[in-house]
Design an enzyme around this catalytic site. Structure first.
Site, PDB file in Angstrom:
ATOM      1  N   TYR A  55      13.447  25.690  -5.752  1.00 54.90           N
ATOM      2  CA  TYR A  55      12.882  24.408  -6.596  1.00 54.90           C
ATOM      3  C   TYR A  55      11.087  24.419  -6.446  1.00 54.90           C
ATOM      4  CZ  TYR A  55      11.598  19.702  -7.992  1.00 54.90           C
ATOM      5  OH  TYR A  55      10.797  18.800  -8.533  1.00 54.90           O
ATOM      6  N   HIS A  85       0.684  15.963 -14.285  1.00 58.69           N
ATOM      7  CA  HIS A  85       1.005  14.882 -13.675  1.00 58.69           C
ATOM      8  C   HIS A  85      -0.037  13.825 -13.380  1.00 58.69           C
ATOM      9  CE1 HIS A  85       4.706  16.863 -13.220  1.00 58.69           C
ATOM     10  NE2 HIS A  85       5.092  16.126 -12.412  1.00 58.69           N
ATOM     11  N   ASN A 197       3.497  16.092  -4.003  1.00 59.14           N
ATOM     12  CA  ASN A 197       4.913  15.529  -3.300  1.00 59.14           C
ATOM     13  C   ASN A 197       4.469  15.094  -2.030  1.00 59.14           C
ATOM     14  OD1 ASN A 197       7.408  15.246  -4.318  1.00 59.14           O
ATOM     15  ND2 ASN A 197       7.646  17.496  -4.705  1.00 59.14           N
ATOM     16  N   TYR A 279       2.384 -29.336  12.142  1.00 61.80           N
ATOM     17  CA  TYR A 279       2.882 -27.897  12.536  1.00 61.80           C
ATOM     18  C   TYR A 279       1.656 -26.978  12.298  1.00 61.80           C
ATOM     19  CZ  TYR A 279       8.023 -29.815  12.267  1.00 61.80           C
ATOM     20  OH  TYR A 279       8.959 -30.109  12.478  1.00 61.80           O
ATOM     21  N   ARG A 282       0.267 -27.213  15.657  1.00 61.44           N
ATOM     22  CA  ARG A 282       1.350 -27.113  16.862  1.00 61.44           C
ATOM     23  C   ARG A 282       2.140 -25.800  16.806  1.00 61.44           C
ATOM     24  NH1 ARG A 282       6.276 -30.993  16.926  1.00 61.44           N
ATOM     25  NH2 ARG A 282       5.186 -32.007  15.523  1.00 61.44           N
ATOM     26  N   PHE A 328       9.518  13.027   0.740  1.00 62.12           N
ATOM     27  CA  PHE A 328       8.467  12.326   0.020  1.00 62.12           C
ATOM     28  C   PHE A 328       8.994  10.758  -0.641  1.00 62.12           C
ATOM     29  CE2 PHE A 328      11.492  15.040  -2.755  1.00 62.12           C
ATOM     30  CZ  PHE A 328      12.245  13.985  -3.523  1.00 62.12           C
ATOM     31  N   GLU A 412      15.757  11.798 -10.616  1.00 63.99           N
ATOM     32  CA  GLU A 412      15.032  11.088 -10.013  1.00 63.99           C
ATOM     33  C   GLU A 412      15.645   9.480  -9.951  1.00 63.99           C
ATOM     34  OE1 GLU A 412      11.159  12.056 -10.335  1.00 63.99           O
ATOM     35  OE2 GLU A 412      11.361  14.097  -9.858  1.00 63.99           O
TER      36      GLU A 412
END
Length: 499
Positions: A55, A85, A197, A279, A282, A328, A412
């Site tokens: 791959y 990309h 990746n 608060y 405190r 990844f 994916e």
């Protein structure tokens, strides 16, 4: 010139902060060079006689994983990957985080499980050492398969493509490469995938935010202590006995910080007319302490991440294995960054409540912290501003990691959205710094109305330093400049967070 040697040595968050603050240069240790070269040689040998498709090395990417690529096209395949990309968009990532992305990527590739050429890692180091910042944008990462889009933008300049910022100017990467006499990298099989990746976009944002969160947590204690004294608050809720019977580490640490910061204060020691504080005063040990514990947890997660190989496929030369898996996937750090955003936002949330208490005309303090309220609005609107910022951070604390949108034709089908968790975490951190700065503006003003009584030495020293940049305000004046000066005081004075 001081160097940090990239090796198998564990990289801590403290060491990352030191590298960045002191401007250390990087170089590769001999063992890192050997690991990188051994892995590349193994992969080259594997490519000579491939037994099956691998791959991203001999196939296309994502849902195109079933399309085989001829040997003569493997280099073009990797270049095409980077170009296609490089789709990050939106606002630019700030330079400090870009530099961290480079550091994280170099560290990850140095383990020798990614198949990159030594020259590719060296060029990343060259960029880091010479303050050459690839233009990377905030939007585009799904957080699996890693940070594809922004890391592609990071990688373009290696190939002589895209743009970089160098010496304050945005320039074509090709021109800067020529200026240094560097040839564009010719990617070999798998290299584009190794660069893209990974989780370095997410982890760099996370590490930057974590470093700032540790700093702001310490500021929150010091500013909160000034506010407690200015409000004429009680110190007894900070005693050890209370916190030892609910022994959260951060809670006990916070209580002890406050007692140490306020030791010797005339104001804190005087008898009190009131039995309890609100608060927001405190419960400071419980609230600040929970944020401290969260920061510690997130540090452990991010430390693991930045000492990991997170690209795919993963190569194991000694075992003769090339494994397509999922390191990844950003889920481990996406969850942690969402958690950190909540913890940091809460420091601002309780800070804004203390601001409100200080301007509310209680405990012998004038309304809105001016001597003549009515004619003067005083500190009325800084509290509005803090409230608006806190409200925005609450919206940003919607966890990104609970979302997933299928991509790549269903291949994916679960993603972490860690990129979104990372970028909004940075916004929350910056928001919290601004709210704490507004609290400091208010608490310093309020403390002046306690004169002639004095606070402790640490608080008085802080006030004296602060008064050099932000004045006491007698009558109304333009306020936004004072707020910005207060922000810069917090941002640039780390020494005040040392206990």
């Amino acid at each position: 010139m001081k160097y940090h040697h990239i090796s198998a040595e564990h990289l801590t968050i403290d060491r990352v902060e030191e590298i960045m603050d002191e401007g250390l240069k990087l170089d590769l240790s001999d063992d890192a060079k050997q690991r990188i070269q051994r892995c590349r040689e193994y992969l080259d040998q594997k490519m000579e006689h491939p037994e099956r498709p691998i791959y991203g090395i001999t196939t296309g990417f994502g849902s195109l994983c079933n399309i085989s690529i001829g040997k003569e096209d493997l280099s073009q395949l990797q270049k095409n990957l980077v170009m296609s990309h490089a789709c990050s968009t939106g606002e630019r990532v700030q330079k400090e985080i870009v530099k961290l992305i480079l550091l994280m990527k170099i560290q990850s590739l140095s383990y020798g499980h990614s198949g990159v050429q030594l020259i590719t890692v060296q060029r990343l180091i060259d960029f880091f050492n010479n303050d050459i910042y690839p233009l990377i944008f905030q939007q585009g990462s799904l957080g699996a398969s890693g940070d594809l889009a922004p890391l592609a933008n990071m990688s373009l300049p290696l190939l002589g493509l895209g743009e970089v910022e160098y010496k304050g100017e945005i320039r074509p990467a090709a021109d800067v490469l020529k200026e240094f006499g560097w040839e564009p990298i010719r990617l070999q099989s798998k290299e584009g995938l190794a660069l893209l990746n990974g989780t370095q976009f997410m982890s760099a944002h996370g590490v930057w935010s974590l470093i700032q969160a540790r700093r702001l947590s310490r500021w929150a204690d010091r500013i909160g202590a000034m506010s407690l004294d200015a409000f004429d608050g009680r110190i007894d809720p900070f005693c050890d006995e209370v916190h030892l019977i609910r022994a959260h580490k951060g809670q006990l640490t916070t209580a002890r910080n406050f007692r140490r910061l306020l030791e010797g204060s005339e104001i804190i020691a005087r008898p009190k007319k009131h039995v309890q504080d609100p608060y927001s005063f405190r419960c400071i040990p419980q609230v600040h302490g929970a944020s401290k514990d969260t920061i510690d947890y997130v540090e452990s997660v991010l430390t693991t991440e930045i000492n990991s190989t997170t690209d795919n496929p993963t190569i194991f030369p000694e075992e003769d294995m090339v494994v397509s898996a999922g390191n990844f996937h950003g889920q481990p750090i996406a969850l942690a960054m969402d958690f950190l955003a909540i913890a940091v936002a809460e420091l601002a949330n309780i800070s804004e409540r203390r601001i409100y208490q200080l301007v509310d005309g209680k405990r012998e303090l004038p309304s809105f912290l001016v001597a003549k309220p009515g004619l003067n609005s005083g500190f009325m609107i800084p509290q509005y501003a803090a409230a608006a910022i806190v409200s925005q951070s609450k919206g940003l604390c919607m966890p990104a990691s609970v979302d997933s949108i299928t991509s790549s034709q269903g291949q994916e089908d679960h993603v972490s959205m860690g990129g979104n968790a990372a970028t909004k975490l940075v916004r929350v951190v910056n928001n919290t710094e601004r709210v704490l700065a507004i609290e400091l503006l208010n608490s310093a003003q309020a403390l002046e109305f306690r004169r002639p009584m004095h606070s402790s030495a640490p608080i008085e020293d802080l006030l004296a330093a602060y008064r050099k940049v932000v004045p006491f305000i007698d009558v109304d004046q333009v306020m936004y400049t004072n707020i910005e000066a207060s922000v810069q005081f917090i941002h640039n004075n780390k020494q005040w967070t040392n206990f």
